[in-house]
Design a protein around this motif. Sequence first.
Motif, PDB file in Angstrom:
ATOM      1  N   TYR A  93      56.439  -5.091  29.461  1.00 33.42           N
ATOM      2  CA  TYR A  93      54.991  -4.947  29.342  1.00 33.42           C
ATOM      3  C   TYR A  93      54.639  -3.466  29.344  1.00 33.42           C
ATOM      4  CZ  TYR A  93      54.903  -9.925  30.291  1.00 33.42           C
ATOM      5  OH  TYR A  93      55.101 -11.281  30.208  1.00 33.42           O
ATOM      6  N   LEU A  94      54.214  -2.992  28.180  1.00 37.53           N
ATOM      7  CA  LEU A  94      53.894  -1.573  27.990  1.00 37.53           C
ATOM      8  C   LEU A  94      52.459  -1.394  27.520  1.00 37.53           C
ATOM      9  CD1 LEU A  94      57.213  -0.566  26.182  1.00 37.53           C
ATOM     10  CD2 LEU A  94      56.549   0.050  28.510  1.00 37.53           C
ATOM     11  N   SER A  95      51.581  -2.330  27.782  1.00 43.81           N
ATOM     12  CA  SER A  95      50.194  -2.229  27.316  1.00 43.81           C
ATOM     13  C   SER A  95      49.444  -1.128  28.064  1.00 43.81           C
ATOM     14  CB  SER A  95      49.480  -3.564  27.533  1.00 43.81           C
ATOM     15  OG  SER A  95      49.462  -3.905  28.909  1.00 43.81           O
ATOM     16  N   GLY A  96      48.383  -0.651  27.422  1.00 42.82           N
ATOM     17  CA  GLY A  96      47.537   0.346  28.062  1.00 42.82           C
ATOM     18  C   GLY A  96      48.188   1.692  28.240  1.00 42.82           C
ATOM     19  N   ASN A  97      49.047   2.088  27.302  1.00 44.86           N
ATOM     20  CA  ASN A  97      49.647   3.421  27.328  1.00 44.86           C
ATOM     21  C   ASN A  97      49.179   4.197  26.089  1.00 44.86           C
ATOM     22  OD1 ASN A  97      51.704   3.877  29.641  1.00 44.86           O
ATOM     23  ND2 ASN A  97      52.062   1.747  29.033  1.00 44.86           N
ATOM     24  N   GLN A  98      49.933   5.184  25.690  1.00 43.76           N
ATOM     25  CA  GLN A  98      49.561   6.003  24.523  1.00 43.76           C
ATOM     26  C   GLN A  98      50.690   6.035  23.501  1.00 43.76           C
ATOM     27  OE1 GLN A  98      48.276   9.850  26.061  1.00 43.76           O
ATOM     28  NE2 GLN A  98      47.167   8.892  27.746  1.00 43.76           N
ATOM     29  N   LEU A  99      51.382   4.922  23.366  1.00 42.69           N
ATOM     30  CA  LEU A  99      52.512   4.849  22.457  1.00 42.69           C
ATOM     31  C   LEU A  99      52.036   4.847  21.006  1.00 42.69           C
ATOM     32  CD1 LEU A  99      54.556   2.095  24.346  1.00 42.69           C
ATOM     33  CD2 LEU A  99      54.887   4.574  24.443  1.00 42.69           C
ATOM     34  N   SER A 100      52.705   5.608  20.171  1.00 43.20           N
ATOM     35  CA  SER A 100      52.361   5.659  18.751  1.00 43.20           C
ATOM     36  C   SER A 100      53.460   5.058  17.873  1.00 43.20           C
ATOM     37  CB  SER A 100      52.087   7.102  18.319  1.00 43.20           C
ATOM     38  OG  SER A 100      53.210   7.928  18.586  1.00 43.20           O
ATOM     39  N   SER A 101      54.616   4.823  18.451  1.00 46.25           N
ATOM     40  CA  SER A 101      55.701   4.232  17.668  1.00 46.25           C
ATOM     41  C   SER A 101      56.678   3.517  18.586  1.00 46.25           C
ATOM     42  CB  SER A 101      56.436   5.306  16.869  1.00 46.25           C
ATOM     43  OG  SER A 101      57.055   6.238  17.743  1.00 46.25           O
ATOM     44  N   ILE A 102      57.439   2.624  17.978  1.00 43.26           N
ATOM     45  CA  ILE A 102      58.482   1.883  18.674  1.00 43.26           C
ATOM     46  C   ILE A 102      59.772   2.085  17.899  1.00 43.26           C
ATOM     47  CG2 ILE A 102      59.260  -0.408  19.421  1.00 43.26           C
ATOM     48  CD1 ILE A 102      56.856   0.535  20.948  1.00 43.26           C
ATOM     49  N   PRO A 103      60.857   2.443  18.561  1.00 49.31           N
ATOM     50  CA  PRO A 103      62.114   2.710  17.829  1.00 49.31           C
ATOM     51  C   PRO A 103      62.702   1.446  17.216  1.00 49.31           C
ATOM     52  CG  PRO A 103      62.471   2.787  20.200  1.00 49.31           C
ATOM     53  CD  PRO A 103      60.994   2.689  20.013  1.00 49.31           C
ATOM     54  N   ASP A 104      63.475   1.632  16.158  1.00 48.09           N
ATOM     55  CA  ASP A 104      64.123   0.514  15.468  1.00 48.09           C
ATOM     56  C   ASP A 104      65.098  -0.231  16.373  1.00 48.09           C
ATOM     57  OD1 ASP A 104      62.792   0.877  13.105  1.00 48.09           O
ATOM     58  OD2 ASP A 104      64.296   2.242  12.264  1.00 48.09           O
TER      59      ASP A 104
ATOM     60  N   LEU B 139      52.624  -4.927  23.909  1.00 51.15           N
ATOM     61  CA  LEU B 139      52.392  -3.544  23.477  1.00 51.15           C
ATOM     62  C   LEU B 139      50.924  -3.317  23.148  1.00 51.15           C
ATOM     63  CD1 LEU B 139      55.491  -3.199  21.118  1.00 51.15           C
ATOM     64  CD2 LEU B 139      55.247  -2.297  23.430  1.00 51.15           C
ATOM     65  N   SER B 140      50.060  -4.154  23.667  1.00 54.55           N
ATOM     66  CA  SER B 140      48.634  -4.047  23.354  1.00 54.55           C
ATOM     67  C   SER B 140      48.014  -2.801  23.978  1.00 54.55           C
ATOM     68  CB  SER B 140      47.900  -5.302  23.845  1.00 54.55           C
ATOM     69  OG  SER B 140      48.093  -5.489  25.236  1.00 54.55           O
ATOM     70  N   GLY B 141      46.899  -2.368  23.380  1.00 56.22           N
ATOM     71  CA  GLY B 141      46.175  -1.226  23.932  1.00 56.22           C
ATOM     72  C   GLY B 141      46.900   0.085  23.798  1.00 56.22           C
ATOM     73  N   ASN B 142      47.644   0.272  22.712  1.00 54.08           N
ATOM     74  CA  ASN B 142      48.300   1.544  22.450  1.00 54.08           C
ATOM     75  C   ASN B 142      47.746   2.135  21.149  1.00 54.08           C
ATOM     76  OD1 ASN B 142      50.623   2.232  24.434  1.00 54.08           O
ATOM     77  ND2 ASN B 142      50.803   0.009  24.162  1.00 54.08           N
ATOM     78  N   GLN B 143      48.524   2.981  20.514  1.00 58.10           N
ATOM     79  CA  GLN B 143      48.102   3.616  19.259  1.00 58.10           C
ATOM     80  C   GLN B 143      49.109   3.332  18.147  1.00 58.10           C
ATOM     81  OE1 GLN B 143      47.568   7.778  20.253  1.00 58.10           O
ATOM     82  NE2 GLN B 143      46.299   7.295  22.032  1.00 58.10           N
ATOM     83  N   LEU B 144      49.668   2.145  18.172  1.00 59.46           N
ATOM     84  CA  LEU B 144      50.681   1.768  17.204  1.00 59.46           C
ATOM     85  C   LEU B 144      50.061   1.522  15.834  1.00 59.46           C
ATOM     86  CD1 LEU B 144      52.703  -0.721  19.436  1.00 59.46           C
ATOM     87  CD2 LEU B 144      53.250   1.660  18.941  1.00 59.46           C
ATOM     88  N   ARG B 145      50.781   1.947  14.789  1.00 57.33           N
ATOM     89  CA  ARG B 145      50.359   1.698  13.414  1.00 57.33           C
ATOM     90  C   ARG B 145      51.342   0.782  12.677  1.00 57.33           C
ATOM     91  NH1 ARG B 145      46.246   4.905  11.725  1.00 57.33           N
ATOM     92  NH2 ARG B 145      45.667   6.647  13.076  1.00 57.33           N
ATOM     93  N   SER B 146      52.493   0.576  13.274  1.00 61.99           N
ATOM     94  CA  SER B 146      53.480  -0.293  12.636  1.00 61.99           C
ATOM     95  C   SER B 146      54.454  -0.800  13.686  1.00 61.99           C
ATOM     96  CB  SER B 146      54.236   0.441  11.530  1.00 61.99           C
ATOM     97  OG  SER B 146      54.984   1.522  12.080  1.00 61.99           O
TER      98      SER B 146
END
Length: 1070
Positions: free
Chosen positions: A542-553, A566-573
């Motif tokens: 559970y990593l919600s509510g952070n400032q993540l912009s990407s997730i590694p392959d 991963l909700s509440g982050n800055q993910l685009r993909s």
Amino acid sequence: MRKTFCAMLVLVAVLFFGAAEFCSGRNTSFSCIEKEREALLKFKLCFHDPSHMLSSWKGNDCCEWRGVGCDKNNRYVVSLQLRGSVFSNQRPQLYLIDDVKEVGSSLLKLRYLEHLDLSNNNFSGNLISPSLGLMKQLRYLNLSYAQFRGRIPGELGNLTRLRVLDLSQYYYGGLKVDDDIQWISRLSSLQRLDMSGVNLSHASSNLFQALGMLSSLSWLSLSDCSLKNSHLPSHNHLLNFTLLGNIQHFDMSQNSFHGPIPIFLQNMTSLTFLDLSGVNLSLTSSNLFQVLGMLPSLSWLSLSSCSLKNHHLPSCNHPINFTLLGNIQHLDLSINFFQGPIPIFLQNMTSLIVLYLFSNQLTGSILDSIGQLSKLKSISLFNNQLSGSIPNSIGQLSKLESMDLSGNQLSSIPDSIGQLSKLKSMDLSGNQLSSIPDSIGQLSKLESMYLSGNQLRSIPDSIGQLSKLESMYLSGNQLRSIPDSIGQLSKLEGMYLCGNQLRSIPDSIGQLSKLEDMYLFGNQLRSIPDSIWQLSKLERIYLSGNQLSSIPDSIGQLSKLKSMDLSGNQLRSIPDSIWQLSKLEGIYLSSNQFGIGFPKWLQLPKTIKMVDLSNASISSPLPENIGHMMPMLEVLHLANNLIKGSIPKSLCNLKYLAVLDLSNNMLSGNIPKSLCNSKSLGYLDLSNNMLSGSIPNCWRNDQSFFFIDLSSNNLSGLFPSTMVQLSSLSLLHLNNNSLHKGLHVALKNFTSLVVLDLGENKFSGNLTSIVRGEISNHSLKVLRLRKNLVSGYIPLELCSFSHMQILDLADNNLIGSIPPCFGKFPIMVNATQLIHDSYGGYWDEAPLIEVVKGRYLEYKRRTLRLEISIDLSSNNLIGYIPEELILLKDLHNLNLSWNHLSGKIPEKIGQMENLESLDFSKNGLSGMIPNSMSSLTKLSHLNLSYNNLSGPIPTGYQLQTLEDPTMYAGNPQLCGAPLLNKCSNDTLPPTTANFKDNDEGALKRMWFYIVVLLGFVTGFWGVVGTLIFVKNWRYAYFQWVDDVQHWILVVITLKVACFKKMFNGNKDDQ
């Protein structure tokens, strides 16, 4: 000769192997008694066996069947051990489907049965068969938690060989005992009796007399039996209960008797276990522990939840109590009302192994003498108000295994805590700790560490030395980093660090090879180290509510991952490797910024059950075969996106789909009729889209819907008549569409409906069909028909909705008068009923639009649950405002504007003390504004404009804060502030304050006269009356007056003579 020799060898072999078979206890000619085998098969037919507990019951040898025990010599069945599941979260294993008498008749054929255990099965609320009383050879009978109900048969008293009888129940009231309890006294061999949960409230007062006849009884549990004071032995019959002195285990917890501690306990001198928890002992005198001290063998004592206070504890004036309690090893004084420091007498109870003092009101610091309790293994002081440092002496508790000091105000941990070499569980959460000592690394056996909800800023490197640590809770602190040594926690399974200020995670976290749960939500993480995806056993992250912009392959390496947030982050993909997560069941990606190109639906594994992509800027249409791509889907949240296109039919055909939320998108087209095929779907929200056409009319009573929201679309056509078959439907929102024609909605058929919102449509006809039939106990709380074409009178039957909380019939064509019975809605009269109102646990799930305080307000969740409102505005209602409305003391909003009402405003309207918004504008009301309106202290919106009101506007209290003159506009004969039209002196109203001052002045004058009169009567008649009626006093009084007069004359004469002498002396000197 050779043939004879061979024949002899064969005969010897046969005899040898036959003897071997006999000596081994097996009979080659038969396996068990055939009649008993047939009886067992007949017994089996009485039950449904979903867990296949009796699957082995086949073949000839019934002694080999599961749960069946036979005598080794004669092969009789002597034992049946068919205990069901002991876990509350599992289903019982056997379900009775036949008459319980058939079970009894089958068991009677087992003539040698001594041991019978049918506990934890489901007998479907049947009675215990009286035929069990014929099985006189029974020594063990266990029918506990088997869902029997009704009277316990007295025939059980015939089981004179019975040593163990267990009839305990989960819930009070399932089994009960009538007035005659003497059958228990006939169980002369009974050693253990458990009747926990059996209703003994109707048992006669000789209950304990019957128990006292059981000379072998050593274990007795009467917990939660609804026993009262009348069941307890009295002082006059204590000698009859001497046989109870053999009892060693006695449980009387959770009963209804109260007062002093039962005095007969002092005769139970063999007691080692005593549980009185949940019994009100508040009336017990200060000799409570002195009575308990007379039990020399007592080692286990629970007085939890007994309403005890400080005066019940031993004091320094009774030192004998300390020594008599010295044998107690388990002491539970939790959930009482003890205040002040930890009781000092505890330091003398050196045999203590377990000490519970949690949930009291203890203050001050933990006693330094706690170190003297050298045998202590478990201590719980949580939920008190203890402060200061944990004493250094805590380190002397060398045998301590569990320590719970959570929920206090402790400020520091001593270094000596490292000496607790056997400590397995430590809970210091919810305190004011700011640091952790390095010595914590010495706790070599620590398995669980709870330090959440403190003020910790760092974790010492020594934490890596906790080689057996399995769970680490550090949430809700101020941590900014995690030490690299955390990677040394080779047995760590759960890591909970949410709600901190973490900005990074060390690479060493990848070394936690046994980690299953990782909670890091609510931090400031901007990236995740690649090593985290090496956690091959990780199941939940559970990593919600952070400032993540990407997730590694490398996410695809988490082969056992089941849930990812991963909700509440800055993910685009999301990386393509997500499809490799073959065990993934839940993925939560809401409140990100995925945009047009996402999602690529084929990437989701087919194991997925829960998907949340709400508020994720998605604009891609839903693929037609989405239901085939995610066949196991149970929950789908796609609300608050920009999704266009139609709703795929395959989505509605999903076998397990329970929640579907597509609200606030741009979906168009018709609602698929395939929704009517879903048996699992319970929550459906398609609101705020562009759906058109009619609502499908194919609903069935075998569907599970409890929530349907189709509001704010372009739907047209009729109300679907088959929708009334949805028996579990609680919330129905069809507002803001173009539905039309008659209101053919018989609420009596919607047996579970709590909210019905049909507002902003084109429904016509009258309200009669809605309220037709029996509705007095209907669960409806919200009825909203605002802005339709409804006509006719308001039916009186509408008043029968006893749970009505929001009634909105505004903007229709209703005629006639307002029913006076509107003043009888129970919740509007007394809102305290809301606390006990169990209807509609989810009724505030969807927002509701109401016109309150002159503007549209959207009520959500808790605010909606507390709103109480009536809106009948913009109709053609006539007549007076019913006086009965003033009974609605807890009504918040009353809007009767834009009607043709006449007459006066109810004079006692000030009694509606919780009114916040009141609108009577655009009517034909006349007369003066009642002065009581000034008493509406919560009123923040008032509109009386455009009526025929006259006279002065009341002043004082809340009305003085409402300064907008437009609320009185259109009433030319009104005068006074805030209008410019001033009142003449002869029309000035007395303000509420003046009334109060006048009333108070009159009251003070009245009391002044009363006091003066009482003073006169007391003073005059208390003296003069006494002198008149008491002759001796009268003589003494006048004698005293004469003496005083004589004394005054003498003093005056002497003073005059002295003056003359002084004057003459001065004259001679001259």
